[in-house]
Enzyme design. Structure first.
Site, PDB file in Angstrom:
ATOM      1  CG  ASN A   9     -35.744  27.074 -15.769  1.00  0.00           C
ATOM      2  OD1 ASN A   9     -34.748  27.018 -16.490  1.00  0.00           O
ATOM      3  ND2 ASN A   9     -36.234  28.228 -15.324  1.00  0.00           N
ATOM      4  CD1 TRP A  10     -32.245  21.236 -15.285  1.00  0.00           C
ATOM      5  CD2 TRP A  10     -30.383  20.789 -16.461  1.00  0.00           C
ATOM      6  NE1 TRP A  10     -32.107  19.876 -15.348  1.00  0.00           N
ATOM      7  CE2 TRP A  10     -30.978  19.576 -16.063  1.00  0.00           C
ATOM      8  CE3 TRP A  10     -29.211  20.761 -17.211  1.00  0.00           C
ATOM      9  CZ2 TRP A  10     -30.415  18.333 -16.395  1.00  0.00           C
ATOM     10  CZ3 TRP A  10     -28.657  19.527 -17.545  1.00  0.00           C
ATOM     11  CH2 TRP A  10     -29.247  18.330 -17.130  1.00  0.00           C
ATOM     12  CE  LYS A  11     -34.545  29.208 -12.239  1.00  0.00           C
ATOM     13  NZ  LYS A  11     -34.893  30.104 -11.134  1.00  0.00           N
ATOM     14  CG  HIS A  90     -38.070  32.317 -15.665  1.00  0.00           C
ATOM     15  ND1 HIS A  90     -37.369  33.058 -14.747  1.00  0.00           N
ATOM     16  CD2 HIS A  90     -38.346  31.135 -15.068  1.00  0.00           C
ATOM     17  CE1 HIS A  90     -37.216  32.333 -13.639  1.00  0.00           C
ATOM     18  NE2 HIS A  90     -37.796  31.165 -13.815  1.00  0.00           N
ATOM     19  CD  GLU A  92     -34.271  33.265 -12.705  1.00  0.00           C
ATOM     20  OE1 GLU A  92     -33.836  32.503 -13.602  1.00  0.00           O
ATOM     21  OE2 GLU A  92     -34.565  32.861 -11.565  1.00  0.00           O
ATOM     22  CD  GLU A 160     -41.347  29.787 -12.163  1.00  0.00           C
ATOM     23  OE1 GLU A 160     -40.890  28.740 -11.702  1.00  0.00           O
ATOM     24  OE2 GLU A 160     -40.699  30.537 -12.900  1.00  0.00           O
ATOM     25  N   GLY A 166     -35.854  30.585  -5.968  1.00  0.00           N
ATOM     26  CA  GLY A 166     -34.466  30.486  -5.528  1.00  0.00           C
ATOM     27  C   GLY A 166     -34.227  30.942  -4.100  1.00  0.00           C
ATOM     28  CB  SER A 205     -38.561  27.375  -3.003  1.00  0.00           C
ATOM     29  OG  SER A 205     -37.690  28.492  -3.111  1.00  0.00           O
ATOM     30  N   GLY A 226     -36.659  24.733 -10.435  1.00  0.00           N
ATOM     31  CA  GLY A 226     -35.329  25.260 -10.710  1.00  0.00           C
ATOM     32  C   GLY A 226     -34.271  24.432 -10.003  1.00  0.00           C
ATOM     33  N   GLY A 227     -33.773  24.942  -8.892  1.00  0.00           N
ATOM     34  CA  GLY A 227     -32.637  24.343  -8.194  1.00  0.00           C
ATOM     35  C   GLY A 227     -32.736  22.841  -7.970  1.00  0.00           C
TER      36      GLY A 227
HETATM   37  P1  13P Z   1     -36.298  27.452  -7.862  1.00  0.00           P
HETATM   38  O1  13P Z   1     -37.008  26.122  -7.921  1.00  0.00           O
HETATM   39  O2  13P Z   1     -34.813  27.351  -7.834  1.00  0.00           O
HETATM   40  O3  13P Z   1     -36.879  28.339  -6.792  1.00  0.00           O
HETATM   41  O4  13P Z   1     -36.622  28.187  -9.262  1.00  0.00           O
HETATM   42  C1  13P Z   1     -37.922  28.278  -9.684  1.00  0.00           C
HETATM   43  C2  13P Z   1     -37.928  28.733 -11.083  1.00  0.00           C
HETATM   44  O5  13P Z   1     -37.655  29.881 -11.367  1.00  0.00           O
HETATM   45  C3  13P Z   1     -38.236  27.738 -12.121  1.00  0.00           C
HETATM   46  O6  13P Z   1     -38.451  28.366 -13.354  1.00  0.00           O
END
Ligand code: 13P
Length: 244
Positions: A9-11, A90, A92, A160, A166, A205, A226-227
């Site tokens: 998930n590149w956001k 999600h 967010e 999650e 994050g 994470s 994510g990251g």
């Molecule tokens: P991180 O891996 O950056 O913590 O993000 C997790 C996430 O929200 C994936 O959807």
């Protein structure tokens, strides 16, 4: 054990150059399904260059079928491009866009009706975990998706915990395993017919270092990254760790 599922998930990150770098550096693993969900404006390019080496996903979808919804993208449009999965709910989206369980359910049904896999994201806040409400919160979020879960299409649940997203502070493997077992119980209650077909992923994470420990447990059937998914080498390391 069934194939694990690793989703990037590149956001709101990345670039056309990163799409090309990701495709060039990608090496498939036989026991892992990989899906990359870049920002939607990059999806068309990704479907062209990925050439089937991994699946293409999106990070959100409209709850509506079509019409006057400026800025929204429909599930049918995504399926037309060749996308196979869409994240819904999600944290967010829930916190920044006020998405409710009802909105998430509507979106999930759109994704299923278009023949794609919804990846339904659930998870508790830090306050909920510290007050012993984590399991109740996640249970309620999953029960609210009963219509999707009983639809009969391919579905994944991504656990999650909001406090792990994050922050660099992943849930421990044992915390994740305990919640995955609880999620499996809830799925069984909601739909005995389809529960076993649903893969349960962990997100929060995940990186090239902690992935192997997470994947040492059968309950972790995949990860939502994510990251670390923005770093081609880290993402490759996560895929390798899942390939067991
Ligand atoms: P991180 O891996 O950056 O913590 O993000 C997790 C996430 O929200 C994936 O959807």
């Amino acid at each position: 054990m069934r194939k694990r599922l690793v989703i990037a998930n590149w956001k709101m990150n990345g670039s056309l150059a990163l799409v090309d770098e990701m495709v060039a550096g990608f090496s498939a693993a036989s026991h892992v399904d990989v899906i990359v969900a870049p920002p939607s404006v990059y999806v068309f390019h990704l479907t062209e260059v990925a050439a089937g080496s991994f699946g293409v996903g999106l990070q959100d979808v409209s709850q509506f079928e079509s019409g006057a919804h400026t800025g929204d993208l429909s599930a049918a449009m995504m399926a037309e491009l060749g996308a196979t999965a869409v994240l819904v709910g999600h944290s967010e989206r829930r916190s920044e866009h006020g998405e409710t369980d009802a909105t998430v359910a509507a979106k999930g049904l759109r994704v299923l009706a278009a023949g794609m896999m919804p990846v339904i994201c659930v998870g508790e806040s830090l306050a909920e975990r510290e007050s012993g409400q984590a399991e109740a919160k996640v249970r309620a979020q999953i029960e609210a998706q009963a219509d999707c879960l009983r639809f009969g299409g391919e579905i994944a649940i991504a656990y999650e915990p909001v406090w792990a997203i994050g922050t660099g502070k992943s849930a421990s493997a044992l915390e994740a395993v305990a919640m995955h077992r609880e999620i499996r119980r809830v799925l069984q209650e909601v739909t005995a017919e389809y529960a076993q077909g649903i893969r349960i992923l962990y997100g929060g994470s995940v990186n090239g270092e902690n992935a192997a420990e997470l994947f040492s447990h059968d309950e972790i059937e995949g990860v939502l990254v994510g990251g670390a998914s923005l770093d081609t080498e880290q993402f490759a390391a996560i895929i390798r760790a899942a390939d067991v």
